[in-house]
Design an enzyme around this catalytic site. Structure first.
Site, PDB file in Angstrom:
ATOM      1  N   ASP A 163      80.471  33.841  36.915  1.00  6.40           N
ATOM      2  CA  ASP A 163      80.200  32.522  37.457  1.00  6.40           C
ATOM      3  C   ASP A 163      80.282  31.579  36.170  1.00  6.40           C
ATOM      4  O   ASP A 163      79.271  31.542  35.380  1.00  6.40           O
ATOM      5  CB  ASP A 163      78.980  32.287  38.302  1.00  6.40           C
ATOM      6  CG  ASP A 163      78.925  30.843  38.754  1.00  6.40           C
ATOM      7  OD1 ASP A 163      79.614  30.142  38.144  1.00  6.40           O
ATOM      8  OD2 ASP A 163      78.117  30.619  39.542  1.00  6.40           O
TER       9      ASP A 163
ATOM     10  N   TYR B 259      72.037  30.777  40.006  1.00  6.66           N
ATOM     11  CA  TYR B 259      72.388  29.827  40.981  1.00  6.66           C
ATOM     12  C   TYR B 259      73.973  29.835  40.942  1.00  6.66           C
ATOM     13  O   TYR B 259      74.785  29.551  40.037  1.00  6.66           O
ATOM     14  CB  TYR B 259      71.891  28.255  40.790  1.00  6.66           C
ATOM     15  CG  TYR B 259      72.090  27.481  41.845  1.00  6.66           C
ATOM     16  CD1 TYR B 259      71.778  27.442  43.018  1.00  6.66           C
ATOM     17  CD2 TYR B 259      73.374  26.343  41.660  1.00  6.66           C
ATOM     18  CE1 TYR B 259      72.367  26.479  44.164  1.00  6.66           C
ATOM     19  CE2 TYR B 259      73.607  25.642  42.689  1.00  6.66           C
ATOM     20  CZ  TYR B 259      73.222  25.639  43.680  1.00  6.66           C
ATOM     21  OH  TYR B 259      73.365  24.658  44.887  1.00  6.66           O
TER      22      TYR B 259
ATOM     23  N   LYS C  84      83.619  22.288  37.424  1.00  9.53           N
ATOM     24  CA  LYS C  84      83.294  21.256  36.373  1.00  9.53           C
ATOM     25  C   LYS C  84      84.181  20.798  35.515  1.00  9.53           C
ATOM     26  O   LYS C  84      85.287  19.984  35.687  1.00  9.53           O
ATOM     27  CB  LYS C  84      81.808  21.623  35.782  1.00  9.53           C
ATOM     28  CG  LYS C  84      80.864  22.124  36.718  1.00  9.53           C
ATOM     29  CD  LYS C  84      79.361  22.041  36.079  1.00  9.53           C
ATOM     30  CE  LYS C  84      78.371  22.452  37.026  1.00  9.53           C
ATOM     31  NZ  LYS C  84      77.551  21.514  37.675  1.00  9.53           N
TER      32      LYS C  84
HETATM   33  N1  HOZ Z   1      71.846  21.606  41.121  1.00  9.46           N
HETATM   34  C1  HOZ Z   1      72.786  21.000  40.242  1.00  9.46           C
HETATM   35  C2  HOZ Z   1      73.106  21.248  38.829  1.00  9.46           C
HETATM   36  N2  HOZ Z   1      72.682  22.636  38.574  1.00  9.46           N
HETATM   37  C3  HOZ Z   1      72.774  19.190  40.305  1.00  9.46           C
HETATM   38  C4  HOZ Z   1      74.174  18.836  40.769  1.00  9.46           C
HETATM   39  C5  HOZ Z   1      73.926  17.362  41.144  1.00  9.46           C
HETATM   40  O1  HOZ Z   1      72.905  16.925  41.542  1.00  9.46           O
HETATM   41  O2  HOZ Z   1      75.158  16.534  40.767  1.00  9.46           O
END
Ligand code: HOZ
Length: 430
Positions: A239, A144, A267
């Site tokens: 990534d 992702y 992050k």
């Molecule tokens: N899909 C995000 C983590 N891989 C979630 C982010 C979120 O909900 O803050």
């Protein structure tokens, strides 16, 4: 556990926010529960609107490697905010964070700050296309890379949680240049390069996959990718939004000893404030506007408050390298407990861990890619999740996300978590 306040807030939120949340996985749909509304957090603990306390293994999905509300980071944020929250003009802090990043990641010779990982990926792909003059990109199933159009193909994270292979609203024409192959499949990687290598602008990969649950790269996989991208003149993009400053201070690229051409970050480099960045080889980065013809801009990019939080976080990590050993060790204790109790209570389980990132898949297959990740029993995961949650342990509400350990998790927290794992497994049918 009393959830009255959270339940009421969730109902209220649903009236004005789609699904009541600002990011889909937070809605707890796949575990069939109501999400707690968080009021505050400190160290490794979250407190919700009903006063319930949880040991947190989500850590804001990765950024909080030092735990919540770490004093030095909050002081840095306070100090920066007191001097003004946004200028839309250059500041010294941007240089400081860029220098910290470039010195930790030698493959990053120049870096551009943006506001999210999604934005960073989108910009890196545009840059790779601008650099090579090619259109096609290659990604791996289950990885992702945020929610920009071209990357929403066979993607992990929320799409995998909600069982969507792609998103509505993305015209076919926008993804027709996106090719995919299974993660860790060296043979298919070679085949696709033989067929389309000369047309590939970029290969983008999570060097440790973290959005189909944690999946380790096979020892040859990243090396082969490096070799093939070099041979065919494609840009290799790591990534490292999740793995950057997480699996080591030098990222997954340092951990595995492979230099990508471009790196995407987010992050941890924002210390819990919204941030993203992309950087890499100077000859490629020099194409970014205003130096070159690849356009990318942003009002809040390099935001002083985010820079201050990121600088302080990276400085603490740099000055305290033992943090990595400690969090890896705590993750290893959880890994061992999960494996031991799954044996003891005969629960089919595959535990994948790299450093302080881990996932427990409820399957008897070894999880190495998207297909094997999908063999996990999500209803069993939902049971595990709810029993952990009811014992005050907060893990990601999806089988296909990672658990994050922070420097704030104490030995007592780990012990309490291990006891909760045993209780959860003991109550499950083998
Ligand atoms: N899909 C995000 C983590 N891989 C979630 C982010 C979120 O909900 O803050």
């Amino acid at each position: 556990m009393n959830m009255d306040q959270s339940t009421a807030l969730f109902e209220k939120a649903k009236q004005v926010i789609p699904g009541g949340v600002n990011s889909p996985v937070r809605a707890f749909l796949s575990v069939g529960m109501t999400p707690p509304f968080i009021r505050s957090a400190r160290g490794a603990r979250l407190k919700d609107a009903d006063g319930n306390e949880y040991i947190d293994y989500v850590c804001s999905w990765g950024p909080l490697i030092l735990g919540h509300a770490r004093e030095e980071v909050i002081d840095a944020i306070r100090e920066a905010a007191a001097d003004g929250t946004s200028f839309g003009a250059p500041t010294e802090r941007e240089i400081e964070l860029a220098e910290l990043i470039c010195s930790a990641l030698p493959a990053v010779e120049m870096v551009r700050m943006v506001n999210s990982g999604t934005e960073a990926v989108m910009s890196a792909i545009r840059l790779a296309r601008g650099f090579t003059g090619r259109k096609k990109i290659l990604k791996f199933e289950g990885c992702y890379h945020g929610h920009s159009d071209a990357l929403l193909v066979e993607a992990g994270s929320g799409l995998l949680t909600l069982s969507l292979s792609s998103s509505a609203g993305v015209p076919e024409e926008f993804v027709k240049h996106t090719l995919t192959v299974p993660y860790n499949d060296c043979e298919k990687l070679e085949t696709i390069f033989e067929a389309a290598g000369a047309e590939l602008a970029a290969v983008i990969v999570e060097p440790v996959a973290g959005n189909m649950g944690v999946v380790k790269p096979d020892s040859q996989f990243l090396r082969l990718m490096r070799r093939l991208t070099e041979k065919y003149g494609s840009v290799l993009i790591f990534d490292e939004v999740i793995t950057g400053f997480r699996v080591s201070f030098h990222g997954a690229q340092g951990y595995y000893g492979i230099s990508p051409d471009l790196t995407v970050l987010g992050k941890i480099i924002g210390g819990g404030m919204p941030v993203g960045a992309y950087g890499g080889r100077k000859d490629i980065m020099r194409l970014v506007a205003p130096l070159g013809p690849v356009y990318q801009a942003g009002t809040l990019s390099g935001n002083p408050v985010a820079m201050a939080a990121g600088i302080k976080t990276l400085q603490i990590l740099k000055d305290n390298p033992a943090i990595y050993r400690e969090i890896d060790d705590k993750a290893a204790q959880l890994e061992k407990a999960l494996i031991d109790f799954s044996d003891k209570y005969r629960i089919p389980l595959c535990v994948n861990r790299v450093g302080s990132l881990l996932s427990a898949f409820f399957t008897d297959e070894t999880v190495t890619d998207y297909r094997t990740a999908k063999t996990a029993d999500t209803s069993r995961f939902a049971t595990f999740f709810s029993t952990m949650f009811n014992q005050g342990i907060y893990i990601a509400p999806s089988q296909f996300e990672a658990m994050f350990i922070s420097g704030a998790h104490s030995d007592a927290d780990i012990k309490q978590t291990i006891a909760a794992i045993e209780k959860s497994f003991a109550g499950m049918q083998p």
